[in-house]
Design a protein around this motif. Structure first.
Motif, PDB file in Angstrom:
ATOM      1  N   ALA A   1       0.827  -1.208   0.000  1.00 38.61           N
ATOM      2  CA  ALA A   1       0.000   0.000   0.000  1.00 38.61           C
ATOM      3  C   ALA A   1       0.860   1.257   0.000  1.00 38.61           C
ATOM      4  CB  ALA A   1      -0.944  -0.004   1.195  1.00 38.61           C
ATOM      5  N   ARG A   2       1.952   1.241   0.769  1.00 38.13           N
ATOM      6  CA  ARG A   2       2.828   2.418   0.808  1.00 38.13           C
ATOM      7  C   ARG A   2       3.516   2.639  -0.538  1.00 38.13           C
ATOM      8  NH1 ARG A   2       3.624   0.933   6.355  1.00 38.13           N
ATOM      9  NH2 ARG A   2       5.144  -0.646   5.730  1.00 38.13           N
ATOM     10  N   ALA A   3       3.801   1.571  -1.264  1.00 36.01           N
ATOM     11  CA  ALA A   3       4.486   1.695  -2.547  1.00 36.01           C
ATOM     12  C   ALA A   3       3.549   2.146  -3.660  1.00 36.01           C
ATOM     13  CB  ALA A   3       5.128   0.358  -2.927  1.00 36.01           C
ATOM     14  N   ALA A   4       2.253   1.906  -3.504  1.00 31.69           N
ATOM     15  CA  ALA A   4       1.288   2.192  -4.567  1.00 31.69           C
ATOM     16  C   ALA A   4       0.968   3.681  -4.648  1.00 31.69           C
ATOM     17  CB  ALA A   4       0.005   1.393  -4.337  1.00 31.69           C
ATOM     18  N   ASP A   5       0.641   4.136  -5.842  1.00 26.87           N
ATOM     19  CA  ASP A   5       0.183   5.507  -6.032  1.00 26.87           C
ATOM     20  C   ASP A   5      -1.276   5.664  -5.631  1.00 26.87           C
ATOM     21  OD1 ASP A   5       2.519   6.848  -7.646  1.00 26.87           O
ATOM     22  OD2 ASP A   5       2.230   4.869  -8.532  1.00 26.87           O
ATOM     23  N   LEU A   6      -1.997   4.559  -5.622  1.00 30.99           N
ATOM     24  CA  LEU A   6      -3.414   4.563  -5.245  1.00 30.99           C
ATOM     25  C   LEU A   6      -3.739   3.200  -4.667  1.00 30.99           C
ATOM     26  CD1 LEU A   6      -6.417   5.590  -5.338  1.00 30.99           C
ATOM     27  CD2 LEU A   6      -6.485   4.745  -7.703  1.00 30.99           C
ATOM     28  N   ALA A   7      -4.394   3.179  -3.512  1.00 31.77           N
ATOM     29  CA  ALA A   7      -4.794   1.918  -2.878  1.00 31.77           C
ATOM     30  C   ALA A   7      -6.279   1.965  -2.581  1.00 31.77           C
ATOM     31  CB  ALA A   7      -3.999   1.683  -1.600  1.00 31.77           C
ATOM     32  N   VAL A   8      -6.972   0.854  -2.868  1.00 28.40           N
ATOM     33  CA  VAL A   8      -8.424   0.793  -2.731  1.00 28.40           C
ATOM     34  C   VAL A   8      -8.802  -0.549  -2.122  1.00 28.40           C
ATOM     35  CG1 VAL A   8     -10.649   0.919  -3.937  1.00 28.40           C
ATOM     36  CG2 VAL A   8      -8.709   2.272  -4.755  1.00 28.40           C
ATOM     37  N   THR A   9      -9.785  -0.524  -1.216  1.00 25.36           N
ATOM     38  CA  THR A   9     -10.344  -1.754  -0.667  1.00 25.36           C
ATOM     39  C   THR A   9     -11.819  -1.834  -1.041  1.00 25.36           C
ATOM     40  OG1 THR A   9     -10.952  -0.692   1.414  1.00 25.36           O
ATOM     41  CG2 THR A   9      -8.751  -1.664   1.290  1.00 25.36           C
ATOM     42  N   ASN A  10     -12.460  -2.930  -0.612  1.00 24.78           N
ATOM     43  CA  ASN A  10     -13.869  -3.134  -0.935  1.00 24.78           C
ATOM     44  C   ASN A  10     -14.817  -2.668   0.161  1.00 24.78           C
ATOM     45  OD1 ASN A  10     -12.629  -6.110  -2.305  1.00 24.78           O
ATOM     46  ND2 ASN A  10     -13.461  -4.444  -3.534  1.00 24.78           N
TER      47      ASN A  10
ATOM     48  N   GLU B   1     -12.198  -2.460   5.733  1.00 23.00           N
ATOM     49  CA  GLU B   1     -10.882  -2.859   5.244  1.00 23.00           C
ATOM     50  C   GLU B   1      -9.949  -1.664   5.143  1.00 23.00           C
ATOM     51  OE1 GLU B   1     -11.366  -6.722   2.402  1.00 23.00           O
ATOM     52  OE2 GLU B   1     -12.075  -4.823   1.593  1.00 23.00           O
ATOM     53  N   ALA B   2     -10.479  -0.540   4.670  1.00 31.08           N
ATOM     54  CA  ALA B   2      -9.641   0.654   4.532  1.00 31.08           C
ATOM     55  C   ALA B   2      -9.081   1.101   5.872  1.00 31.08           C
ATOM     56  CB  ALA B   2     -10.444   1.780   3.889  1.00 31.08           C
ATOM     57  N   SER B   3      -9.844   0.892   6.950  1.00 28.37           N
ATOM     58  CA  SER B   3      -9.376   1.312   8.275  1.00 28.37           C
ATOM     59  C   SER B   3      -8.114   0.570   8.695  1.00 28.37           C
ATOM     60  CB  SER B   3     -10.489   1.094   9.309  1.00 28.37           C
ATOM     61  OG  SER B   3     -10.759  -0.298   9.492  1.00 28.37           O
ATOM     62  N   PHE B   4      -7.897  -0.628   8.160  1.00 32.49           N
ATOM     63  CA  PHE B   4      -6.674  -1.382   8.448  1.00 32.49           C
ATOM     64  C   PHE B   4      -5.446  -0.582   7.995  1.00 32.49           C
ATOM     65  CE2 PHE B   4      -3.426  -4.029   6.382  1.00 32.49           C
ATOM     66  CZ  PHE B   4      -2.965  -4.782   7.453  1.00 32.49           C
TER      67      PHE B   4
ATOM     68  N   VAL C   1      -6.393   5.311   2.088  1.00 35.13           N
ATOM     69  CA  VAL C   1      -6.882   4.221   1.252  1.00 35.13           C
ATOM     70  C   VAL C   1      -8.379   4.418   1.025  1.00 35.13           C
ATOM     71  CG1 VAL C   1      -7.233   1.722   1.119  1.00 35.13           C
ATOM     72  CG2 VAL C   1      -5.097   2.640   2.061  1.00 35.13           C
ATOM     73  N   HIS C   2      -8.793   4.279  -0.222  1.00 35.30           N
ATOM     74  CA  HIS C   2     -10.187   4.493  -0.601  1.00 35.30           C
ATOM     75  C   HIS C   2     -10.970   3.180  -0.484  1.00 35.30           C
ATOM     76  CE1 HIS C   2      -9.277   8.474  -2.451  1.00 35.30           C
ATOM     77  NE2 HIS C   2      -8.090   7.914  -2.606  1.00 35.30           N
TER      78      HIS C   2
ATOM     79  N   ASP D   1     -18.295  -5.067  11.976  1.00 37.55           N
ATOM     80  CA  ASP D   1     -18.264  -3.718  11.406  1.00 37.55           C
ATOM     81  C   ASP D   1     -18.638  -3.756   9.922  1.00 37.55           C
ATOM     82  OD1 ASP D   1     -17.505  -2.683  13.826  1.00 37.55           O
ATOM     83  OD2 ASP D   1     -15.362  -2.580  13.334  1.00 37.55           O
ATOM     84  N   TYR D   2     -18.106  -4.764   9.222  1.00 35.04           N
ATOM     85  CA  TYR D   2     -18.402  -4.861   7.789  1.00 35.04           C
ATOM     86  C   TYR D   2     -19.870  -5.170   7.546  1.00 35.04           C
ATOM     87  CZ  TYR D   2     -18.602  -6.700   3.048  1.00 35.04           C
ATOM     88  OH  TYR D   2     -18.939  -6.928   1.741  1.00 35.04           O
ATOM     89  N   ALA D   3     -20.433  -6.102   8.319  1.00 30.51           N
ATOM     90  CA  ALA D   3     -21.843  -6.447   8.136  1.00 30.51           C
ATOM     91  C   ALA D   3     -22.732  -5.227   8.362  1.00 30.51           C
ATOM     92  CB  ALA D   3     -22.231  -7.567   9.101  1.00 30.51           C
ATOM     93  N   ARG D   4     -22.411  -4.427   9.371  1.00 27.87           N
ATOM     94  CA  ARG D   4     -23.206  -3.224   9.622  1.00 27.87           C
ATOM     95  C   ARG D   4     -23.009  -2.201   8.516  1.00 27.87           C
ATOM     96  NH1 ARG D   4     -21.592  -4.759  14.846  1.00 27.87           N
ATOM     97  NH2 ARG D   4     -19.772  -3.394  14.817  1.00 27.87           N
ATOM     98  N   GLU D   5     -21.820  -2.154   7.943  1.00 25.28           N
ATOM     99  CA  GLU D   5     -21.557  -1.249   6.821  1.00 25.28           C
ATOM    100  C   GLU D   5     -22.425  -1.611   5.611  1.00 25.28           C
ATOM    101  OE1 GLU D   5     -17.783  -0.267   3.867  1.00 25.28           O
ATOM    102  OE2 GLU D   5     -17.391  -0.878   5.935  1.00 25.28           O
ATOM    103  N   VAL D   6     -22.516  -2.908   5.299  1.00 24.79           N
ATOM    104  CA  VAL D   6     -23.351  -3.347   4.185  1.00 24.79           C
ATOM    105  C   VAL D   6     -24.830  -3.152   4.512  1.00 24.79           C
ATOM    106  CG1 VAL D   6     -23.962  -5.295   2.689  1.00 24.79           C
ATOM    107  CG2 VAL D   6     -21.592  -5.000   3.444  1.00 24.79           C
ATOM    108  N   ALA D   7     -25.183  -3.340   5.770  1.00 24.74           N
ATOM    109  CA  ALA D   7     -26.579  -3.152   6.175  1.00 24.74           C
ATOM    110  C   ALA D   7     -27.028  -1.709   5.977  1.00 24.74           C
ATOM    111  CB  ALA D   7     -26.758  -3.566   7.627  1.00 24.74           C
ATOM    112  N   GLU D   8     -26.101  -0.753   6.062  1.00 24.63           N
ATOM    113  CA  GLU D   8     -26.452   0.637   5.786  1.00 24.63           C
ATOM    114  C   GLU D   8     -26.876   0.814   4.333  1.00 24.63           C
ATOM    115  OE1 GLU D   8     -23.280   3.233   6.777  1.00 24.63           O
ATOM    116  OE2 GLU D   8     -23.068   2.492   8.831  1.00 24.63           O
ATOM    117  N   LEU D   9     -26.241   0.052   3.441  1.00 24.04           N
ATOM    118  CA  LEU D   9     -26.568   0.146   2.019  1.00 24.04           C
ATOM    119  C   LEU D   9     -27.812  -0.649   1.670  1.00 24.04           C
ATOM    120  CD1 LEU D   9     -22.970  -0.290   0.530  1.00 24.04           C
ATOM    121  CD2 LEU D   9     -24.246   1.840   0.775  1.00 24.04           C
ATOM    122  N   PHE D  10     -28.029  -1.762   2.364  1.00 27.85           N
ATOM    123  CA  PHE D  10     -29.136  -2.668   2.037  1.00 27.85           C
ATOM    124  C   PHE D  10     -29.930  -2.986   3.311  1.00 27.85           C
ATOM    125  CE2 PHE D  10     -25.530  -3.474  -0.738  1.00 27.85           C
ATOM    126  CZ  PHE D  10     -26.086  -3.323  -1.994  1.00 27.85           C
ATOM    127  N   PRO D  11     -30.578  -1.992   3.900  1.00 25.85           N
ATOM    128  CA  PRO D  11     -31.215  -2.203   5.206  1.00 25.85           C
ATOM    129  C   PRO D  11     -32.353  -3.203   5.178  1.00 25.85           C
ATOM    130  CG  PRO D  11     -31.836  -0.073   4.267  1.00 25.85           C
ATOM    131  CD  PRO D  11     -30.740  -0.612   3.410  1.00 25.85           C
TER     132      PRO D  11
END
Length: 679
Positions: free
Chosen positions: A99-108, A112-115, A123-124, A240-250
């Motif tokens: 991630a440090r070497a990349a010009d752009l880093a993205v997670t799903n 994951e980005a919080s890691f 990280v986006h 945390d991830y399950a709650r994140e997806v639940a925000e999109l698909f309640p």
């Protein structure tokens, strides 16, 4: 589109499938670790076990493959503490190094980005897409519980087996095969289907009454996205991830902390297996557009073909200095002295282009000087500069106005770029009493000295401090000699140079002093200054077709966009395109448009060819701008079907991008009187 996608792994692997689908929906060129990568940015869809035998070797393989390229990474299977302390630490070091070497880093996911963000890295997150689900083929079988995807420890099969046993009366089905190395896992009482082709997988999913995602630790899940795409309610281990997806698909995601209770409640709820009609729209078109937005932001110069060459070690080359002149001998002599004392380490010639002065200028200098003259037929700086270039002996041409004195080193700083790449068009730094005009200073800031130039950056091409190659200058035909009067000829030249593939850049080290006050500070009456500027704007509007240079609704000799439609296109569709902007239409044969100069043979800066008679997208200017930002060549895609192509005058790569848009057919009345009268 100048984007190479580095893809490894078997086609059936979820991460590899994501990589291939990303290419299919964004454009670009796929490659492998064994490929010789072409110049430009590289996208890597990464999970460590696909790239090497251990995490560090996987990162080493990526960095070796992308060496010398700007690159971005889509991270999958991001490390989590639940993996165990030793494995987590080992994978964490590798992932963060990449991630440090990349010009752009993205997670799903944000989770994951919080890691990475915890380590101070930006990280986006782009959520996984919902795949296109077919209509249901069979009804769910009551009492069936389905776990989707590869089988491996931690996927939660054991949790579901125990919970189902406690509830009783439930059948657990595993829709997928064992992950490599885990074929000996025991799943007592579970119906394991093995690997299923896509069509069979959707059909088997239809049979499930209670979809579950019981991963012990997960932060992005293609399995969950499939269930959601099918419109199903899903029981998901709380995280945390399950709650994140639940925000999109309640309406679809049910987070679980007690699996036996959750399964019992779902089995007792007759409506749990019913499909949810209202679904959040987040498919591959949306994901692809989100990726393109990030690529445009981080790799814009490569995508638009505006990457300056390396100039370190470039030897000074011969330079022709062209100076337009009119009745100001004192200023001219100071300019010539500045050229003579510039310290350029190669041949320099001076060409004075006299725009009809009362007497021919005479200057004393050790440099070779040529004076070329034209009659006084008004302010004809464009024609004078062209006259000067025609007498130039050298490939590198530097323009200076007759009141703009170059500081030492100016010629070397300007010419090095053109020497390194003849496509370069270089703007120097013009100071007035030691200060640069604020509007230019601002422009250098938000364009990173024109490195982020685009089709609107012609506004920053200033002919008083300009360098180009004769090759590039002649390619576009030089300045427009029909422009007579103060100002605008440099913007018009910049417009054509950009569309011809020039590389724009500003060199802050190339400094010249402007002896006269800047235009805004000159002591002319405001009425005269207003008239000059308005005349310049009107002159440019007929020559520069971009929307920022001309008013909407006015018909000019040449439109900005030319659209080719099938011959039998309904009249309302043709009219809709004419109303969509500065558009010219070719193809339709209806006599209704016989007298409209915007219908019939014509040319435009941007050409759109449609395979079927579709209405224009509501955001046509944005679609055109996206095509230009991706390199000038793109496929238009509506509802995952290719419907046409778009091509800008400036094309920097033959690999098209994909533009997702909404272009619907005409569904109104076919009777024209009803269409016209609205009844």
């Amino acid at each position: 589109m100048n984007m190479t996608h580095l893809i490894v792994g078997p086609a059936e692997h979820g991460v590899t499938e994501y990589a291939r689908l990303l290419v299919d929906h964004t454009g670009g060129t796929p490659a492998t670790l064994e490929s010789t990568l072409r110049p430009g940015p590289v996208h890597v869809t990464f999970t460590d076990h696909l790239f090497g035998s251990d995490p560090e070797q996987a990162v080493d393989a990526v960095l070796a493959a992308v060496e010398g390229h700007p690159f971005c990474v889509s991270f999958h299977d991001v490390p989590q503490p639940e993996e165990g302390a030793e494995r987590f630490e080992r994978r964490s070091r590798a992932y963060r190094r990449l991630a440090r070497a990349a010009d752009l880093a993205v997670t799903n996911s944000r989770h994951e980005a919080s890691f990475f963000n915890a380590e101070g890295m930006r990280v986006h997150a782009i959520p996984l897409p919902l795949p296109e689900a077919p209509p249901p083929s069979v009804a769910p079988v009551p009492g069936t519980v389905g776990v989707l995807g590869f089988i491996y420890p931690g996927k939660g099969h054991e949790t579901i087996i125990d919970a189902a046993h406690q509830v009783g009366g439930l059948t657990v089905r595993a829709l997928g095969g064992f992950s490599a190395g885990h074929e000996d896992m025991e799943l007592p009482g579970v119906d394991v289907t093995g690997y299923l082709p896509d069509e069979d997988l959707w059909a088997q999913m239809d049979r499930i009454a209670i979809p579950v995602c019981a991963h012990r630790h997960f932060s992005a899940s293609g399995s969950l996205m499939r269930w959601l795409a099918a419109g199903r309610r899903v029981l998901v281990t709380d995280s945390d991830y399950a709650r994140e997806v639940a925000e999109l698909f309640p309406e679809q995601v049910v987070t679980v902390t007690d699996w036996p209770a959750a399964l019992a409640d779902a089995a007792a709820d007759e409506g749990f297996a019913a499909r949810v009609d209202k679904q959040h729209r987040w498919g591959w078109p949306e994901v692809a557009t989100a990726w393109q937005d990030l690529w445009i932001e981080h790799f814009g110069p490569w995508l638009r073909g505006n990457v300056p060459p390396a100039v370190e070690g470039v030897a000074p080359a011969p330079v022709s200095v062209v100076i337009p002149y009119y009745n100001d001998l004192d200023s001219l002599r100071r300019v010539v002295a500045g050229v003579e004392n510039n310290g350029h380490g190669s041949d320099v010639e001076i060409i004075i282009a006299d725009d009809g002065s009362t007497t021919a200028p005479e200057v004393t200098t050790s440099l070779p000087v040529t004076v070329v003259r034209q009659d006084d037929l008004g302010f004809r700086a464009a024609a004078a500069r062209n006259l000067g270039v025609r007498s130039a002996r050298h490939e590198v041409v530097v323009f200076l106005d007759g009141d703009t004195v170059p500081c030492p080193g100016y010629l070397t700083a300007m010419s090095r770029w053109v020497t390194a790449d003849p496509r370069c068009v270089v703007v120097g730094t013009r100071l007035q009493d030691g200060v640069e005009p604020q509007w230019l200073n601002d422009a250098w800031g938000y364009t990173d000295h024109l490195r982020l130039a685009d089709e609107t950056s012609f506004r920053f091409i200033i002919s008083s401090v300009l360098a180009t190659s004769k090759t590039m200058f002649d390619k576009v035909g030089g300045f427009d000699e029909t422009m007579v009067g103060y100002g605008g000829e440099d913007w018009e030249l910049g417009w054509r140079l950009w569309n011809a593939g020039a590389i724009f850049l500003h060199d802050p080290e190339a400094i010249a002093d402007h002896l006269e006050p800047d235009w805004a500070a000159r002591g002319k009456p405001e009425e005269m200054k207003l008239a000059e500027k308005n005349a310049e704007t009107i002159a440019l509007a007929s020559r520069i077709t971009h929307p920022i240079a001309r008013p909407a609704g006015v018909v000019f000799d040449r439109q900005d966009i030319i659209v080719h439609l099938p011959a039998d296109t309904p009249e309302p569709v043709v009219k809709a395109w004419l109303d969509a902007g500065d558009v010219h239409v070719t193809g339709p044969t209806s006599r209704l448009f016989r007298a409209d100069p915007r219908v019939g043979p014509g040319t435009g800066r941007v050409r759109i060819d449609l395979d079927q008679p579709l209405l224009p997208p509501a955001d046509l200017p944005a679609r055109v701008a996206r095509a230009e930002k991706l390199g000038g060549l793109a496929i238009l895609r509506h509802n995952n079907q290719d419907v046409g192509r778009i091509r800008a005058e400036r094309v920097v790569n033959r690999s098209p991008g994909i533009i997702h848009t909404q272009m619907h057919p005409w569904t109104g009345t076919q009777r024209l009187e009803r269409w016209l009268a609205g009844w």
